[in-house]
Design a protein around this motif. Structure first.
Motif, PDB file in Angstrom:
ATOM      1  N   VAL A  23       0.872  -1.171   0.000  1.00 44.70           N
ATOM      2  CA  VAL A  23       0.000   0.000   0.000  1.00 44.70           C
ATOM      3  C   VAL A  23       0.910   1.222   0.000  1.00 44.70           C
ATOM      4  CG1 VAL A  23      -1.713   1.317   1.302  1.00 44.70           C
ATOM      5  CG2 VAL A  23      -1.846  -1.192   1.246  1.00 44.70           C
ATOM      6  N   THR A  24       0.716   2.130  -0.935  1.00 45.04           N
ATOM      7  CA  THR A  24       1.540   3.332  -1.035  1.00 45.04           C
ATOM      8  C   THR A  24       0.972   4.413  -0.121  1.00 45.04           C
ATOM      9  OG1 THR A  24       2.119   2.785  -3.301  1.00 45.04           O
ATOM     10  CG2 THR A  24       2.465   5.072  -2.610  1.00 45.04           C
ATOM     11  N   THR A  25       1.814   4.922   0.775  1.00 44.31           N
ATOM     12  CA  THR A  25       1.435   5.999   1.687  1.00 44.31           C
ATOM     13  C   THR A  25       2.421   7.152   1.506  1.00 44.31           C
ATOM     14  OG1 THR A  25       2.798   5.161   3.494  1.00 44.31           O
ATOM     15  CG2 THR A  25       0.527   4.331   3.353  1.00 44.31           C
ATOM     16  N   ALA A  26       2.206   8.239   2.228  1.00 39.16           N
ATOM     17  CA  ALA A  26       3.085   9.413   2.112  1.00 39.16           C
ATOM     18  C   ALA A  26       4.457   9.164   2.729  1.00 39.16           C
ATOM     19  CB  ALA A  26       2.432  10.632   2.755  1.00 39.16           C
ATOM     20  N   LEU A  27       4.581   8.185   3.627  1.00 44.30           N
ATOM     21  CA  LEU A  27       5.872   7.824   4.212  1.00 44.30           C
ATOM     22  C   LEU A  27       6.179   6.374   3.870  1.00 44.30           C
ATOM     23  CD1 LEU A  27       5.672   9.381   7.801  1.00 44.30           C
ATOM     24  CD2 LEU A  27       6.930  10.240   5.830  1.00 44.30           C
ATOM     25  N   PRO A  28       7.327   6.103   3.287  1.00 42.96           N
ATOM     26  CA  PRO A  28       7.667   4.722   2.941  1.00 42.96           C
ATOM     27  C   PRO A  28       7.924   3.887   4.199  1.00 42.96           C
ATOM     28  CG  PRO A  28       9.529   6.172   2.530  1.00 42.96           C
ATOM     29  CD  PRO A  28       8.379   7.046   2.903  1.00 42.96           C
ATOM     30  N   VAL A  29       7.504   2.622   4.145  1.00 44.60           N
ATOM     31  CA  VAL A  29       7.722   1.687   5.247  1.00 44.60           C
ATOM     32  C   VAL A  29       8.916   0.812   4.898  1.00 44.60           C
ATOM     33  CG1 VAL A  29       6.755  -0.254   6.548  1.00 44.60           C
ATOM     34  CG2 VAL A  29       5.304   1.685   5.916  1.00 44.60           C
ATOM     35  N   GLY A  30       9.817   0.662   5.866  1.00 49.34           N
ATOM     36  CA  GLY A  30      10.993  -0.167   5.648  1.00 49.34           C
ATOM     37  C   GLY A  30      11.275  -1.062   6.833  1.00 49.34           C
ATOM     38  N   LEU A  31      12.072  -2.065   6.604  1.00 47.76           N
ATOM     39  CA  LEU A  31      12.484  -3.020   7.622  1.00 47.76           C
ATOM     40  C   LEU A  31      13.996  -3.150   7.555  1.00 47.76           C
ATOM     41  CD1 LEU A  31      11.671  -5.282   9.686  1.00 47.76           C
ATOM     42  CD2 LEU A  31      11.684  -6.839   7.742  1.00 47.76           C
ATOM     43  N   ALA A  32      14.624  -3.225   8.717  1.00 45.04           N
ATOM     44  CA  ALA A  32      16.082  -3.388   8.766  1.00 45.04           C
ATOM     45  C   ALA A  32      16.451  -4.257   9.961  1.00 45.04           C
ATOM     46  CB  ALA A  32      16.767  -2.027   8.887  1.00 45.04           C
ATOM     47  N   THR A  33      17.648  -4.800   9.928  1.00 44.31           N
ATOM     48  CA  THR A  33      18.227  -5.447  11.107  1.00 44.31           C
ATOM     49  C   THR A  33      19.336  -4.544  11.620  1.00 44.31           C
ATOM     50  OG1 THR A  33      19.754  -6.739   9.755  1.00 44.31           O
ATOM     51  CG2 THR A  33      17.651  -7.782  10.339  1.00 44.31           C
ATOM     52  N   ILE A  34      19.441  -4.469  12.934  1.00 46.58           N
ATOM     53  CA  ILE A  34      20.424  -3.602  13.586  1.00 46.58           C
ATOM     54  C   ILE A  34      21.178  -4.409  14.629  1.00 46.58           C
ATOM     55  CG2 ILE A  34      20.732  -1.546  15.037  1.00 46.58           C
ATOM     56  CD1 ILE A  34      18.136  -0.444  13.905  1.00 46.58           C
ATOM     57  N   VAL A  35      22.467  -4.137  14.772  1.00 45.18           N
ATOM     58  CA  VAL A  35      23.266  -4.660  15.866  1.00 45.18           C
ATOM     59  C   VAL A  35      23.777  -3.457  16.651  1.00 45.18           C
ATOM     60  CG1 VAL A  35      25.301  -6.001  16.530  1.00 45.18           C
ATOM     61  CG2 VAL A  35      23.942  -6.698  14.535  1.00 45.18           C
ATOM     62  N   LYS A  36      23.651  -3.523  17.989  1.00 46.64           N
ATOM     63  CA  LYS A  36      24.103  -2.435  18.861  1.00 46.64           C
ATOM     64  C   LYS A  36      25.098  -2.971  19.881  1.00 46.64           C
ATOM     65  CE  LYS A  36      19.653  -0.034  18.811  1.00 46.64           C
ATOM     66  NZ  LYS A  36      18.482   0.308  19.657  1.00 46.64           N
ATOM     67  N   SER A  37      25.997  -2.095  20.318  1.00 51.68           N
ATOM     68  CA  SER A  37      26.957  -2.388  21.372  1.00 51.68           C
ATOM     69  C   SER A  37      26.693  -1.423  22.523  1.00 51.68           C
ATOM     70  CB  SER A  37      28.377  -2.211  20.835  1.00 51.68           C
ATOM     71  OG  SER A  37      29.320  -2.401  21.850  1.00 51.68           O
ATOM     72  N   PHE A  38      26.646  -1.933  23.769  1.00 53.79           N
ATOM     73  CA  PHE A  38      26.281  -1.151  24.948  1.00 53.79           C
ATOM     74  C   PHE A  38      27.455  -1.044  25.925  1.00 53.79           C
ATOM     75  CE2 PHE A  38      22.491  -3.016  23.232  1.00 53.79           C
ATOM     76  CZ  PHE A  38      21.529  -2.039  23.369  1.00 53.79           C
ATOM     77  N   GLU A  39      27.556   0.125  26.575  1.00 54.36           N
ATOM     78  CA  GLU A  39      28.580   0.367  27.598  1.00 54.36           C
ATOM     79  C   GLU A  39      27.948   1.059  28.793  1.00 54.36           C
ATOM     80  OE1 GLU A  39      31.730   2.665  25.910  1.00 54.36           O
ATOM     81  OE2 GLU A  39      32.311   1.105  24.501  1.00 54.36           O
ATOM     82  N   GLY A  40      28.546   0.875  29.969  1.00 49.45           N
ATOM     83  CA  GLY A  40      28.055   1.493  31.194  1.00 49.45           C
ATOM     84  C   GLY A  40      27.480   0.425  32.110  1.00 49.45           C
ATOM     85  N   GLU A  41      26.435   0.765  32.863  1.00 49.85           N
ATOM     86  CA  GLU A  41      25.757  -0.230  33.698  1.00 49.85           C
ATOM     87  C   GLU A  41      25.000  -1.230  32.831  1.00 49.85           C
ATOM     88  OE1 GLU A  41      24.816   2.728  37.477  1.00 49.85           O
ATOM     89  OE2 GLU A  41      23.346   2.520  35.868  1.00 49.85           O
ATOM     90  N   VAL A  42      24.753  -0.870  31.576  1.00 52.54           N
ATOM     91  CA  VAL A  42      24.204  -1.771  30.561  1.00 52.54           C
ATOM     92  C   VAL A  42      25.375  -2.120  29.650  1.00 52.54           C
ATOM     93  CG1 VAL A  42      22.550  -2.037  28.672  1.00 52.54           C
ATOM     94  CG2 VAL A  42      21.968  -0.588  30.642  1.00 52.54           C
ATOM     95  N   THR A  43      25.821  -3.375  29.697  1.00 53.52           N
ATOM     96  CA  THR A  43      26.942  -3.802  28.858  1.00 53.52           C
ATOM     97  C   THR A  43      26.525  -5.015  28.040  1.00 53.52           C
ATOM     98  OG1 THR A  43      27.841  -5.204  30.611  1.00 53.52           O
ATOM     99  CG2 THR A  43      28.721  -2.979  30.446  1.00 53.52           C
TER     100      THR A  43
END
Length: 135
Positions: A23-43
């Motif tokens: 369905v075409t809308t005014a904002l395109p819909v996308g999907l991605a995979t992401i990898v993140k690295s965390f530092e601090g009390e969240v590692t």
């Protein structure tokens, strides 16, 4: 308990998956995979399924992300899932949602519940915090 930290995106890979029929809308819909690295009390690190309806030129849109985290919160090691979403009009975050997925914890994070949040500083630093209970 609260654990906070910073994170960097180490990988962002757009996926070719599209809804069928599209369905075409005014904002395109996308999907991605992401990898993140965390530092601090969240590692640790996370892998993410990221869906957005977003205009890169104006910075307007909304996203929803399901993350699988492995590492430690305030020294408690294990893994769990969390989900978050927000909308932006280009320079803000609104309609935020952030929760830890019930029954998803392993190791010392088994039984984890709670929520948290994300923020991006003016200098581009990405911050995360978890307000959690280990049951």
């Amino acid at each position: 308990m609260r654990a906070s930290g910073t994170f960097t995106v180490t990988s962002f890979v757009p996926a070719g998956l599209k809804p069928e029929p599209e369905v075409t809308t005014a904002l395109p819909v996308g999907l991605a995979t992401i990898v993140k690295s965390f530092e601090g009390e969240v590692t640790g690190r996370s892998t993410t399924l990221f869906t957005a309806a977003f205009d890169q030129d104006s910075g307007v849109g909304t996203y929803i992300a399901m993350e699988s985290f492995e590492g430690a919160l305030d020294g408690h090691e294990g893994a769990f899932n969390f989900v978050h979403s927000a909308a932006t009009s280009g320079s803000d975050r609104a309609n935020e949602f952030f929760t830890i997925v019930p029954s998803s914890g392993t190791g010392a994070l088994a039984g984890i519940s709670g929520g948290g949040g994300l923020a991006v500083d003016e200098d581009g630093t990405h911050r995360i915090w978890f307000d959690f209970d280990l049951g």
